[in-house]
Structure formats: C-alpha cells, structure tokens
Write a protein that holds these residues in place. Structure first.
Motif, short mmCIF file in Angstrom:
data_model
loop_
_atom_site.label_atom_id
_atom_site.label_comp_id
_atom_site.label_asym_id
_atom_site.label_seq_id
_atom_site.Cartn_x
_atom_site.Cartn_y
_atom_site.Cartn_z
N TYR A 187 67.92 39.41 -51.49
CA TYR A 187 66.59 40.03 -51.57
C TYR A 187 66.14 40.17 -53.03
O TYR A 187 64.97 40.06 -53.35
CB TYR A 187 66.63 41.39 -50.87
CG TYR A 187 65.34 42.18 -50.98
CD1 TYR A 187 64.14 41.68 -50.49
CD2 TYR A 187 65.34 43.45 -51.57
CE1 TYR A 187 62.97 42.42 -50.58
CE2 TYR A 187 64.18 44.20 -51.65
CZ TYR A 187 62.99 43.68 -51.17
OH TYR A 187 61.84 44.41 -51.26
N ARG A 198 60.82 36.35 -42.66
CA ARG A 198 61.00 37.67 -42.07
C ARG A 198 61.89 37.68 -40.82
O ARG A 198 62.65 38.60 -40.64
CB ARG A 198 59.65 38.29 -41.79
CG ARG A 198 58.88 38.43 -43.09
CD ARG A 198 57.88 39.51 -43.00
NE ARG A 198 57.92 40.26 -44.25
CZ ARG A 198 57.36 41.44 -44.42
NH1 ARG A 198 56.73 42.02 -43.44
NH2 ARG A 198 57.45 42.06 -45.58
N ALA A 201 66.07 36.90 -42.59
CA ALA A 201 65.93 37.12 -44.03
C ALA A 201 67.00 36.39 -44.82
O ALA A 201 67.07 36.54 -46.03
CB ALA A 201 65.98 38.61 -44.31
N ASP A 374 63.92 44.14 -36.09
CA ASP A 374 62.91 43.22 -36.60
C ASP A 374 61.49 43.73 -36.34
O ASP A 374 60.55 43.28 -36.99
CB ASP A 374 63.12 41.81 -36.04
CG ASP A 374 64.18 41.05 -36.83
OD1 ASP A 374 64.56 41.56 -37.91
OD2 ASP A 374 64.62 39.98 -36.39
N TRP A 377 59.35 45.34 -39.57
CA TRP A 377 58.88 44.64 -40.77
C TRP A 377 57.49 45.10 -41.24
O TRP A 377 57.20 45.10 -42.43
CB TRP A 377 58.82 43.13 -40.51
CG TRP A 377 60.12 42.42 -40.76
CD1 TRP A 377 60.90 41.83 -39.81
CD2 TRP A 377 60.79 42.22 -42.01
NE1 TRP A 377 62.01 41.26 -40.41
CE2 TRP A 377 61.96 41.49 -41.76
CE3 TRP A 377 60.49 42.58 -43.32
CZ2 TRP A 377 62.86 41.11 -42.76
CZ3 TRP A 377 61.37 42.19 -44.33
CH2 TRP A 377 62.54 41.48 -44.05
N ASN A 378 56.65 45.50 -40.30
CA ASN A 378 55.28 45.81 -40.73
C ASN A 378 55.05 47.27 -41.11
O ASN A 378 53.94 47.68 -41.38
CB ASN A 378 54.28 45.39 -39.64
CG ASN A 378 54.30 43.88 -39.52
OD1 ASN A 378 54.41 43.18 -40.53
ND2 ASN A 378 54.25 43.37 -38.30
N VAL A 382 58.63 48.91 -46.21
CA VAL A 382 59.81 48.12 -45.83
C VAL A 382 59.84 46.86 -46.68
O VAL A 382 58.98 45.99 -46.57
CB VAL A 382 59.80 47.78 -44.32
CG1 VAL A 382 60.89 46.75 -43.99
CG2 VAL A 382 60.02 49.05 -43.51
N ASP A 384 62.95 45.01 -47.21
CA ASP A 384 63.89 44.06 -46.63
C ASP A 384 64.55 44.71 -45.41
O ASP A 384 64.75 45.93 -45.37
CB ASP A 384 64.97 43.69 -47.67
CG ASP A 384 65.76 42.45 -47.29
OD1 ASP A 384 65.27 41.66 -46.45
OD2 ASP A 384 66.85 42.24 -47.84
N ILE A 385 64.89 43.87 -44.46
CA ILE A 385 65.68 44.32 -43.31
C ILE A 385 66.91 43.43 -43.27
O ILE A 385 66.80 42.22 -43.33
CB ILE A 385 64.88 44.21 -42.00
CG1 ILE A 385 63.69 45.17 -42.04
CG2 ILE A 385 65.77 44.51 -40.80
CD1 ILE A 385 62.81 45.16 -40.81
N ARG A 386 68.08 44.08 -43.23
CA ARG A 386 69.31 43.28 -43.29
C ARG A 386 70.20 43.62 -42.09
O ARG A 386 70.23 44.77 -41.65
CB ARG A 386 70.05 43.61 -44.60
CG ARG A 386 69.18 43.36 -45.81
CD ARG A 386 69.99 43.41 -47.08
NE ARG A 386 70.12 44.71 -47.67
CZ ARG A 386 69.31 45.23 -48.58
NH1 ARG A 386 68.25 44.55 -48.98
NH2 ARG A 386 69.53 46.43 -49.09
N VAL A 394 67.53 49.05 -43.60
CA VAL A 394 66.17 48.80 -44.07
C VAL A 394 66.10 49.25 -45.52
O VAL A 394 66.48 50.38 -45.83
CB VAL A 394 65.17 49.62 -43.22
CG1 VAL A 394 63.77 49.48 -43.75
CG2 VAL A 394 65.23 49.17 -41.77
N PRO A 400 56.21 46.50 -51.56
CA PRO A 400 56.91 45.38 -50.94
C PRO A 400 56.56 44.02 -51.55
O PRO A 400 57.37 43.10 -51.52
CB PRO A 400 56.46 45.45 -49.47
CG PRO A 400 56.09 46.88 -49.27
CD PRO A 400 55.52 47.35 -50.57
#
Ligand SMILES: Cc1ncc(COP(=O)(O)O)c(C=O)c1O
Length: 464
Positions: A187, A198, A201, A374, A377-378, A382, A384-386, A394, A400
């Motif tokens: 990231y 997205r 990732a 997932d 994301w919006n 946020v 990054d989401i891992r 998160v 962002p």
C-alpha cells in the motif's frame, strides 16, 4: 465505578497503554466468556473481534478444552521439566512435530523446546541459532537480519530483532545489533509500484520485485565484505504489529531461496500466524518454506494458557550434545517450561483444529470475511483493506487519494475501537489500522455484525 475497576485503577499497570488516559475512564471489566463473546461486570456482551489479542481460536469457555484442562488439573497442574518428564508435554511435542512436518519437508523440525510466550519462543530460537552457528565454526559473531516493521516480542533479544521505532528505539542501548531488510508494504510501496485494485489489493501490475532485489543486494554485498549474515527472522505471510501487512504471493519463497543460497538460517515467527490463522496450519508452509526454527505461542493453547514452543532440527539439537564436562548443554529454561495444564489445553486445541468441522468452518469464515470487508471500501478515510486468511484490517488515512495519515495526536484508531466497544465489538487498533481477527467458531451472523459495526464506528469517528 465498580470495585474491580477501582482496584485496577489503583494497582494495575496495563501493557502498551498510556496510563494517564487509562485512568480517566472506567475500564471494561471482563468476567466471563462464551464462544466468540465476552461479558463484562455490568452484563454487557461483546464480540471478541481480536480473539483476545490473536490467541483464542476455538472460543472462550470451550467445553472440549475445559474438559481436557480439568482432567489434567485433577491429576497435577505443574511439575518441573528440570530432571522430569511429563505426559501431556511429551504427547504435545510429538503432535507439534507431526503438524510442523507436512509431506516431506526439505528440513525436518524434530525437537521441541517449551517456554511461556511468544517473546520467549523467539529468545530460544535466537540463542540456539547463535550458538549453533558458532559451534559449526562458521563465525564467532553471528549477524541477524530481520525486516522493517518487524515485531517479535518485548524481551531484549526479541526487541533486538524488532524494528518498530515507537516500541523499540528507546531501548536501543540495551540491544544487540541486527540489520534491517526492506519488507513489502504494498500500500505504501517505497518503489511506488503499487496499483491496488480495490477488489484484490494485492495485484500489483508494475511490481518487479524491487524489495526482493534489495534483500538480495544487501545480503550479497555483506558476504563480499567478508562478514556474511547468519540468520533471518521473519513473520510469514503477514506482519501483525506492523499494521497487518500481508506479503505478496511468492515473496517468502524468494526470501527462503536467497537464504538457502547464502547459507543463512531461517527463524519463522509463527506466533501470530500459526495454528490455522492464515488458512494453513503454519503460514510458512503456504509458501513451501520450511524454516530451521519455528516459534509458536498465542493460539497454541487456543489462548487458554501462556505457553510457547520453539521447534528446530536434529543438526541444531546435536550441536548441543556432548559429555557432561564439555558444558555443551543449552543453559536456558523457565520455571513453567512444559507445564501440564498448558500442554493439555494445547493438545485439546490441536485435536479441534484437525477436525473437519473446524477446517470447514474456518474456510467458510475466510470467504465470508472477504465478501463483508470489501464492502467497506467506500467509507470515509478507508485507505486500504488487507486480508490474509482469517485476518482482516482496514487502514484509515486522512486523505485516501494521497494516503496521508491522520496526525498521531488525533488517536483515530483508538477512537474507532472505543466506538466499536460502545456498539458491542472489541478489537485493538494498531495505530490507525483496525484489525478484525475473529475466533474460528464465530458464526456468520457474528462476523457480519463485526464488520457492520466497524463501518458504523468508522463513519462516526472519521466522517467530516
Ligand atoms: C509475530 C509475533 N511474535 C511475537 C510476539 C510476542 O508474543 P508474546 O506477546 O506472547 O510475548 C507477538 C505478539 O503479538 C507477535 O505478534
């Protein structure tokens, strides 16, 4: 404030906690637990969304583990491993060896040294590696490598191979010298090659393994200088305390190949990743890597008891064999080494882990986690989401688009966790990264609630 909270405030110093802040608020006092839930002294029920700091895999108050511990308790709680063997520890050692050697590994981990926690499991590995290398006549002063962002525990040896300045820098005067290798943090890729898509990732189209090349360069240059490295300590597949940072597929495999080419020992810190957390029993095996040392703790007893193990190979063990008067013994141990209660909990936990039901449930939760997380994301902030197995996180950022972090003093991560707690979900932030690491017995509805509540908490704290 209830009496227990008062006693806590008066006497207890909490880990990794600014006590000035702690003393301002009434703490949540946990009195019991069942499956993936915890109950406080006021009767409030919480979901345990960090498995009690990544330890509990089969749930609290698990009848099968309880039964095993009670049976053992009715025989004996503890006898010393100095000069004595015992039943559950001997059986556990054989089970750990079976689990750690799937198929036909390149090296067999055949000997088990028990200790008390993740940090001590690392200390044992470091000391054994150090002395093994010296006894093999390779060098008098073995040099250790570990990765940026590494966290291997809080004892002095473990801190020496750690690289989180916030935790470790103050103690630099106490530590032995280790060198740092770049670790992938896609990231925030240092080489700017990351193009996270997205939905996944970790597809990085422009990546040319710059971080691996850097590792290769550093290791070969050091060898050319005539002072080669002796051992690499690593967290397989994901760095936990660094901020839940997963490694791209094949990264670890390549590190192991470089180590092999350069005669460098591998010390796998499976304290967080071991026992199914990433899907496989041990994370290193997902990359077909068999280390020379494997450190285990946390989930080994499903979070029931402080117990740990360091597994290693016969050649290492043999280097410590000799005549009594040669003083070749491994002069290391703890009062509770090979504790019977811990061993009985670990054996019961392993049996549950091997069951089809547990495997199926874990796989289902891993898929559900992917779908649910997932959906975040919006949300505002946020970045990054891992995900890795049954670990999700998160990373919250001020912007962002630029990935600019929030100012430290805003304590965004901590505030999001407090907002989560008010809604009945407990987890512990790592800076501004919010992990969701549920026990494997979590129901679908409970997992959905953890994620939905996380969305609400992020919105409450981060919406402008
Ligand atoms: C990867 C890793 N290694 C070692 C440790 C230290 O374990 P313990 O807290 O049991 O000493 C931790 C703790 O979080 C960890 O995540």
């Amino acid at each position: 404030m209830n009496r227990i909270a008062e006693l806590d405030h008066r006497y207890i110093w909490h880990p990794f906690t600014q006590m000035k802040d702690w003393l301002r608020e009434e703490p949540i006092v946990i009195i019991s637990g069942k499956d993936s839930t915890l109950e406080d002294i006021n009767g409030n029920i919480y979901l345990d969304a960090n498995s009690s700091i990544w330890t509990n895999i089969h749930g609290h108050n698990n009848p099968y583990i309880n039964d095993a511990v009670i049976k053992q308790l009715n025989k004996i709680a503890h006898s010393s491993a100095l000069g004595l063997a015992n039943e559950p520890a001997s059986i556990l050692a054989s089970e750990l060896v079976s689990a750690a050697n799937p198929d036909t590994p390149s090296k067999r981990l055949e000997k088990v040294f028990f200790s008390d926690n993740g940090s001590t499991a690392l200390e044992v590995a470091i000391k054994l590696a150090y002395e093994f290398i010296r006894r093999a006549g390779k060098t008098e002063s073995p040099r250790f490598l570990s990765f940026q962002g590494a966290y291997h525990g809080d004892t002095i040896g473990a801190v020496s191979v750690g690289h989180i300045d916030l935790f470790h820098k103050a103690y630099s005067g106490l530590l032995f010298k280790t060198d740092t290798l770049p670790a992938p943090y896609c990231y925030r890729c240092k080489w700017n090659k990351a193009e996270p898509e997205r939905a996944d990732a970790r597809k990085y189209r422009r990546c040319n393994w710059e971080c691996i090349r850097q590792v290769h360069k550093q290791i070969t240059e050091q060898k050319e200088r005539g002072a080669p490295y002796s051992a690499i300590v690593y967290e397989p597949l994901i760095q936990g305390a660094a901020g839940m940072i997963p490694q791209p597929q094949h990264w670890l495999r390549q590190i192991a190949e470089i180590a092999d080419e350069n005669d460098i020992l591998l010390i796998a810190d499976e304290v967080f990743t071991g026992f199914g957390r990433t899907g496989a029993m041990f994370a290193s095996h997902r990359e077909d890597v068999q280390p020379d040392f494997m450190a285990l703790a946390k989930a080994m007893t499903s979070g029931y008891m402080p117990m740990a193990a360091t597994l290693t190979t016969k050649p290492v063990f043999n280097a410590f064999l000799g005549e009594y008067e040669e003083f070749k013994s491994f002069f290391h141990g703890h009062s509770f080494t090979a504790n019977q209660l811990g061993s009985s909990a670990a054996l019961a936990s392993l049996q549950l882990l091997h069951s089809h039901e547990c495997t199926r449930q874990r796989q289902r939760l891993i898929s559900l986690m992917a779908e649910e997380i997932d959906g975040l994301w919006n949300l505002p902030a946020v970045g990054d989401i891992r995900r890795e197995g049954l670990i999700a996180a998160v990373e919250l950022v001020a912007n962002p688009s630029t990935k600019e972090p929030f100012p430290y003093e805003q304590q965004i991560g901590l505030r999001v966790c407090k907002a989560l707690a008010r809604r009945g979900v407990l987890t512990r932030n790592v800076g501004d990264v919010i992990p969701v690491i549920p026990p494997y017995c979590t129901t679908d509805a409970q997992l959905r609630k953890m994620i939905a509540v996380l969305a609400d908490a992020v919105q409450e704290v981060c919406a402008v």
